[in-house]
Design a protein around this motif. Sequence first.
Motif, PDB file in Angstrom:
ATOM      1  N   ARG A 331      -1.413  -3.447   5.674  1.00 48.82           N
ATOM      2  CA  ARG A 331      -1.009  -2.165   6.260  1.00 48.82           C
ATOM      3  C   ARG A 331      -0.634  -1.161   5.170  1.00 48.82           C
ATOM      4  O   ARG A 331      -1.012   0.015   5.237  1.00 48.82           O
ATOM      5  CB  ARG A 331       0.171  -2.376   7.202  1.00 48.82           C
ATOM      6  N   LEU A 332       0.111  -1.613   4.140  1.00 49.04           N
ATOM      7  CA  LEU A 332       0.472  -0.718   3.045  1.00 49.04           C
ATOM      8  C   LEU A 332      -0.766  -0.290   2.268  1.00 49.04           C
ATOM      9  O   LEU A 332      -0.891   0.876   1.870  1.00 49.04           O
ATOM     10  CB  LEU A 332       1.478  -1.400   2.113  1.00 49.04           C
ATOM     11  N   GLU A 334      -3.759   0.033   3.435  1.00 48.72           N
ATOM     12  CA  GLU A 334      -4.499   0.996   4.244  1.00 48.72           C
ATOM     13  C   GLU A 334      -3.851   2.381   4.188  1.00 48.72           C
ATOM     14  O   GLU A 334      -4.543   3.403   4.083  1.00 48.72           O
ATOM     15  CB  GLU A 334      -4.553   0.508   5.691  1.00 48.72           C
ATOM     16  N   GLU A 335      -2.508   2.423   4.253  1.00 49.94           N
ATOM     17  CA  GLU A 335      -1.812   3.713   4.177  1.00 49.94           C
ATOM     18  C   GLU A 335      -2.006   4.362   2.807  1.00 49.94           C
ATOM     19  O   GLU A 335      -2.176   5.577   2.715  1.00 49.94           O
ATOM     20  CB  GLU A 335      -0.325   3.507   4.467  1.00 49.94           C
ATOM     21  N   ASP A 338      -5.449   5.850   2.725  1.00 54.00           N
ATOM     22  CA  ASP A 338      -5.486   7.107   3.487  1.00 54.00           C
ATOM     23  C   ASP A 338      -4.865   8.250   2.682  1.00 54.00           C
ATOM     24  O   ASP A 338      -5.374   9.386   2.695  1.00 54.00           O
ATOM     25  CB  ASP A 338      -4.739   6.938   4.809  1.00 54.00           C
ATOM     26  N   LEU A 339      -3.747   7.970   2.002  1.00 56.51           N
ATOM     27  CA  LEU A 339      -3.094   9.002   1.200  1.00 56.51           C
ATOM     28  C   LEU A 339      -4.002   9.483   0.075  1.00 56.51           C
ATOM     29  O   LEU A 339      -4.165  10.693  -0.140  1.00 56.51           O
ATOM     30  CB  LEU A 339      -1.784   8.462   0.623  1.00 56.51           C
TER      31      LEU A 339
END
Length: 390
Positions: A331-332, A334-335, A338-339
Motif C-alpha cells: 500500500r505504501l 502504491e501511494e 502515485d505521488l
Amino acid sequence: MPRTSFARMLVKFCQQRAPTVLSPRDADLFQNWLLDLLAARVPPPLTERDYDWHAIAHACDADHADLKRAGPVLAPGLDALRRELARRGHVTVKRATARRTPPSSERGTLHRGTDQPEAMPRRRGPRAKRIVEFPESDGRPWTDPPSFADALDLHMRRHGDTAKHLARVLEASATQVDATALNLWRRGVKVPRASRSLAALELIERRYRLPPGYFRSKLPNGDRCTSAGTIAGISRAERRRLAWHLPRDFDRRPLKERAEILEWVQRVVISGTTDYRRFRAAAMKQRYSIRFPGLLDQSSRPRGLYRFGREEDGSLPDPDLASAALDAPPRLAEEMADLVRFKTATLTAFGYQRNGVWGEETASQKVEHLGLMFGALAASPGGAVHGFRL
C-alpha cells in the motif's frame, strides 16, 4: 505550422502517457486528434458526466473499448486542452454539462439543449508593469545585511520589484523561478540550491548591478557543488553526497581535472582515515531506510552496497546489518508511485494543482528522503535509530 508551447506540452503528454495504455497506432491517432482540436479551437466532446469516448473513438478511428479503459490516463490531457481554450476565451473550463443554467444576465451562460458554452470575454484589469533590464533604485543609503533572505528582500524593495514581477522578469530571460519560490527565499523559509535557482540569482545580481556572487556568498554551504553530473558506476544518491566535497564549478571543469578531483575525494575523504570517513563508516552500519523497488532507479539492494560503502579493508558491509533495510509494504509503495507520477507528470488531472514539477533528479532525492523518514519511524525503539516501530 509552428507549434506553440502548449502544443508541445500536449505532444509530450501523449508521448509519455498514451503509450502506457494504448497501442502505438492508437496513441499517435489520439495525439494528432488533440492537436487538431487545439488548432480548430474546439473542445473535446462531453457527455453528462464524462468525456464522450464513443465520439472520441470515432474521431480518432480507434477502438472505443480501448479508449474507454485508457480514460483515467488520457483525461488530464483533455482537461488541460479545455483549460487552455478557456484561457483563450473559446470555452468554459467546467467538465460536466448537467448543471444549473445560470440567469441570462450572467456572462458565459449555457443555452438549453446544447453542450457548447458561450465564449467568456477576457477580463480587463490594470496593465502589467513594464519589464526593464536595469530598474533604478530608490537612491536611499543601505547597509549590507548578513543573511541571504534579508539581502534579497532589501534589494527587491530598493528597486520596486514584487515577487510576481521579478518572476516575470526571470521568465522573460528563460530562467523560470515562480513567485512562490521567490517569496519563500525572501522570508527565509527556503534557500536556492538547484542549478536553475542559482542561475536565477546571477540574473538578479546583474539586474540590480550587484557584484557577481553577491547572493551566493550569503548562502549556507555556498561553495557546495550543485550537481555532480553523470559519473559512471555511481548512483544518484551517492553523487549527491559527493557534491558536498566537490567545487561548485565541478561540472564546468575539464574532464581530466574532474577525474583528478574525484580520485582525491575517493582516496582522502571517502576511503581515507579522516574523522569524516570514520563517522560515515559507523553511520553506514545503521540500515533503516524503507526501499521502493521498481520505483525510479531503486532496487532491492540495501543502501550503501556500492564501492564507496565498503569497509576500510575493502569488504562489503555485514549482510546481517543490511537486512534491517526493508521493502515498502504494497500500500505504501502504491501511494509513493502515485505521488511520483503526479509530481513528474507533464499535465495534472482535472481539479488538481501543484507547485512545480519534479525532474528525474528531484524525484530520486524525494523518494530517498521519504524512505529514510518511513524507515526511521519503522525502526526498533531500542536500536541506535530509536524509531517507533510503526
